[in-house]
Motif scaffolding. Structure first.
Motif, mmCIF file in Angstrom:
data_model
loop_
_atom_site.group_PDB
_atom_site.id
_atom_site.type_symbol
_atom_site.label_atom_id
_atom_site.label_comp_id
_atom_site.label_asym_id
_atom_site.label_seq_id
_atom_site.Cartn_x
_atom_site.Cartn_y
_atom_site.Cartn_z
ATOM 1 N N VAL A 47 6.068 -2.430 -0.610
ATOM 2 C CA VAL A 47 5.018 -2.342 0.416
ATOM 3 C C VAL A 47 3.694 -1.938 -0.227
ATOM 4 O O VAL A 47 2.637 -2.480 0.095
ATOM 5 N N PHE A 48 3.743 -0.991 -1.157
ATOM 6 C CA PHE A 48 2.534 -0.540 -1.857
ATOM 7 C C PHE A 48 1.893 -1.688 -2.631
ATOM 8 O O PHE A 48 0.671 -1.907 -2.537
ATOM 9 N N LEU A 49 2.698 -2.426 -3.391
ATOM 10 C CA LEU A 49 2.163 -3.536 -4.187
ATOM 11 C C LEU A 49 1.504 -4.583 -3.308
ATOM 12 O O LEU A 49 0.390 -5.049 -3.597
ATOM 13 N N ASN A 50 2.161 -4.962 -2.205
ATOM 14 C CA ASN A 50 1.599 -5.982 -1.332
ATOM 15 C C ASN A 50 0.379 -5.475 -0.562
ATOM 16 O O ASN A 50 -0.505 -6.252 -0.216
ATOM 17 N N SER A 51 0.327 -4.172 -0.307
ATOM 18 C CA SER A 51 -0.863 -3.590 0.303
ATOM 19 C C SER A 51 -2.057 -3.739 -0.637
ATOM 20 O O SER A 51 -3.167 -4.069 -0.212
ATOM 21 N N ILE A 52 -1.829 -3.501 -1.932
ATOM 22 C CA ILE A 52 -2.887 -3.665 -2.932
ATOM 23 C C ILE A 52 -3.315 -5.129 -3.004
ATOM 24 O O ILE A 52 -4.513 -5.443 -3.031
ATOM 25 N N LEU A 53 -2.338 -6.042 -3.025
ATOM 26 C CA LEU A 53 -2.651 -7.468 -3.104
ATOM 27 C C LEU A 53 -3.432 -7.949 -1.882
ATOM 28 O O LEU A 53 -4.227 -8.886 -1.966
ATOM 29 N N GLN A 54 -3.216 -7.301 -0.738
ATOM 30 C CA GLN A 54 -3.929 -7.653 0.484
ATOM 31 C C GLN A 54 -5.199 -6.819 0.674
ATOM 32 O O GLN A 54 -5.860 -6.913 1.706
ATOM 33 N N ALA A 55 -5.535 -6.007 -0.332
ATOM 34 C CA ALA A 55 -6.720 -5.152 -0.286
ATOM 35 C C ALA A 55 -6.693 -4.192 0.906
ATOM 36 O O ALA A 55 -7.731 -3.834 1.451
ATOM 37 N N ASP A 56 -5.495 -3.797 1.289
ATOM 38 C CA ASP A 56 -5.340 -2.833 2.380
ATOM 39 C C ASP A 56 -5.172 -1.449 1.755
ATOM 40 O O ASP A 56 -4.058 -0.929 1.617
ATOM 41 N N VAL A 57 -6.295 -0.849 1.372
ATOM 42 C CA VAL A 57 -6.279 0.417 0.644
ATOM 43 C C VAL A 57 -5.689 1.539 1.494
ATOM 44 O O VAL A 57 -4.951 2.391 0.988
ATOM 45 N N ASN A 58 -6.019 1.532 2.777
ATOM 46 C CA ASN A 58 -5.505 2.565 3.685
ATOM 47 C C ASN A 58 -3.982 2.555 3.700
ATOM 48 O O ASN A 58 -3.328 3.597 3.571
ATOM 49 N N ASN A 59 -3.405 1.369 3.837
ATOM 50 C CA ASN A 59 -1.948 1.254 3.887
ATOM 51 C C ASN A 59 -1.320 1.627 2.550
ATOM 52 O O ASN A 59 -0.271 2.269 2.500
ATOM 53 N N ALA A 60 -1.982 1.230 1.459
ATOM 54 C CA ALA A 60 -1.478 1.562 0.126
ATOM 55 C C ALA A 60 -1.452 3.075 -0.073
ATOM 56 O O ALA A 60 -0.474 3.631 -0.604
ATOM 57 N N GLY A 61 -2.511 3.744 0.364
ATOM 58 C CA GLY A 61 -2.576 5.191 0.219
ATOM 59 C C GLY A 61 -1.512 5.906 1.029
ATOM 60 O O GLY A 61 -0.863 6.854 0.547
ATOM 61 N N ARG A 62 -1.324 5.465 2.282
ATOM 62 C CA ARG A 62 -0.286 6.067 3.121
ATOM 63 C C ARG A 62 1.099 5.840 2.533
ATOM 64 O O ARG A 62 1.952 6.728 2.538
ATOM 65 N N THR A 63 1.313 4.626 2.017
ATOM 66 C CA THR A 63 2.616 4.285 1.450
ATOM 67 C C THR A 63 2.932 5.166 0.248
ATOM 68 O O THR A 63 4.040 5.705 0.122
ATOM 69 N N ALA A 64 1.958 5.313 -0.661
ATOM 70 C CA ALA A 64 2.164 6.130 -1.860
ATOM 71 C C ALA A 64 2.392 7.600 -1.489
ATOM 72 O O ALA A 64 3.279 8.261 -2.058
ATOM 73 N N SER A 65 1.618 8.093 -0.540
ATOM 74 C CA SER A 65 1.749 9.491 -0.127
ATOM 75 C C SER A 65 3.105 9.744 0.515
ATOM 76 O O SER A 65 3.784 10.739 0.215
ATOM 77 N N ARG A 66 3.516 8.848 1.403
ATOM 78 C CA ARG A 66 4.792 9.015 2.087
ATOM 79 C C ARG A 66 5.951 8.937 1.091
ATOM 80 O O ARG A 66 6.914 9.700 1.180
ATOM 81 N N PHE A 67 5.846 8.029 0.139
ATOM 82 C CA PHE A 67 6.914 7.876 -0.850
ATOM 83 C C PHE A 67 7.047 9.145 -1.690
ATOM 84 O O PHE A 67 8.171 9.621 -1.949
ATOM 85 N N ALA A 68 5.919 9.696 -2.135
ATOM 86 C CA ALA A 68 5.951 10.910 -2.955
ATOM 87 C C ALA A 68 6.527 12.090 -2.182
ATOM 88 O O ALA A 68 7.364 12.844 -2.697
ATOM 89 N N ILE A 69 6.099 12.249 -0.940
ATOM 90 C CA ILE A 69 6.544 13.391 -0.134
ATOM 91 C C ILE A 69 8.000 13.240 0.292
ATOM 92 O O ILE A 69 8.808 14.166 0.151
#
Length: 250
Positions: free
Chosen positions: A92-114
């Motif tokens: 999900v993070f990779l495809n968020s980056i590919l779609q330039a959806d920075v907000n979604n990428a940030g939420r995805t990375a944060s949720r995964f880490a936590i």
């Protein structure tokens, strides 16, 4: 190496056939439109695979779902979905980056880490308690749609179910780009796939039962539901409308 070679051949074949398709979903006014004929030139083959999937579902998957529902409490079922969603986060993070959806990428990375740490490998959704809402699900099939690649002919895949040529390519790319493909052993990957199928089938049990009870042609109904759902997944991004933003955390 054989796995990479086979995946590459499948992706190249699907990509070539998609490019050659002339009757397809099209993009107009920044919206993807599903064609009225559902673009199903392989219908005879697809119906055969659909019949196989129905047999497999009736003999194995659906009975297992009922056993799962009977033995596993709902809170535990929810935890299983949490783990599955957590494992999907890198894709999900990779495809968020590919779609330039920075907000979604940030939420995805944060949720995964936590959730991978405080949430004990994703069993508990601690991130939501911290106000970090669930990210939008994204995959490479959707990414291709965002970049204007049309869906191509409809496909019914063995075990996996409804798809199309674009999503078939996407599935291959998502598998190859998923770090857990290389971290997990073959047995662990098989267990992950099996649990994912069981959980998804459990979630969709009422929907499928309703289709079989009320549709004269379940195959056509499932095809229509799938194509409309996938077109919407692209349109929600392309439209950037208010409703899509509200759905982001659901």
């Amino acid at each position: 190496m054989n796995k990479f070679l086979i995946s590459g051949i499948i992706i190249l074949s699907l990509l070539t056939q998609t490019a050659c398709a002339t009757k397809d979903a099209e993009v107009k006014n920044n919206k993807e439109i599903v064609s009225s004929d559902n673009n199903d030139p392989l219908e005879k083959l697809n119906r055969g695979i659909f019949a196989f999937n129905e047999l497999l579902d009736g003999l194995i998957v659906k009975p297992m779902v009922h056993i799962y529902r009977g033995l596993v409490p709902e809170p535990a079922q929810h935890s299983v979905k949490n783990v599955i969603n957590n494992l999907d986060a890198p894709v999900v993070f990779l495809n968020s980056i590919l779609q330039a959806d920075v907000n979604n990428a940030g939420r995805t990375a944060s949720r995964f880490a936590i959730n991978s740490t405080l949430g004990v490998a994703g069993i508990f959704d601690v991130a939501s308690e911290f106000g970090i809402t669930k990210e939008r699900d994204k995959d490479f099939g959707q990414t291709l749609g965002v970049y204007g690649i049309t869906a191509g002919p409809y496909l019914m895949l063995p075990i996996i179910g409804p798809s199309d040529f674009r999503d078939g390519i996407g599935l291959g790319v998502d598998t190859l780009s998923d770090p857990f493909t290389y971290i997990f052993t073959q047995g662990e990957s098989t267990a992950r796939f099996s649990v994912t199928v069981l959980s998804l089938r459990n979630d969709r049990l009422s929907l499928t039962d309703n289709v079989y009870e009320n549709s004269l042609d379940p195959y056509a109904s499932f095809r229509s539901i799938y194509l409309q759902h996938r077109a919407k997944s692209v349109n929600d991004y392309l439209g950037k409308d208010e409703s899509s933003e509200k759905d982001a955390g659901k």
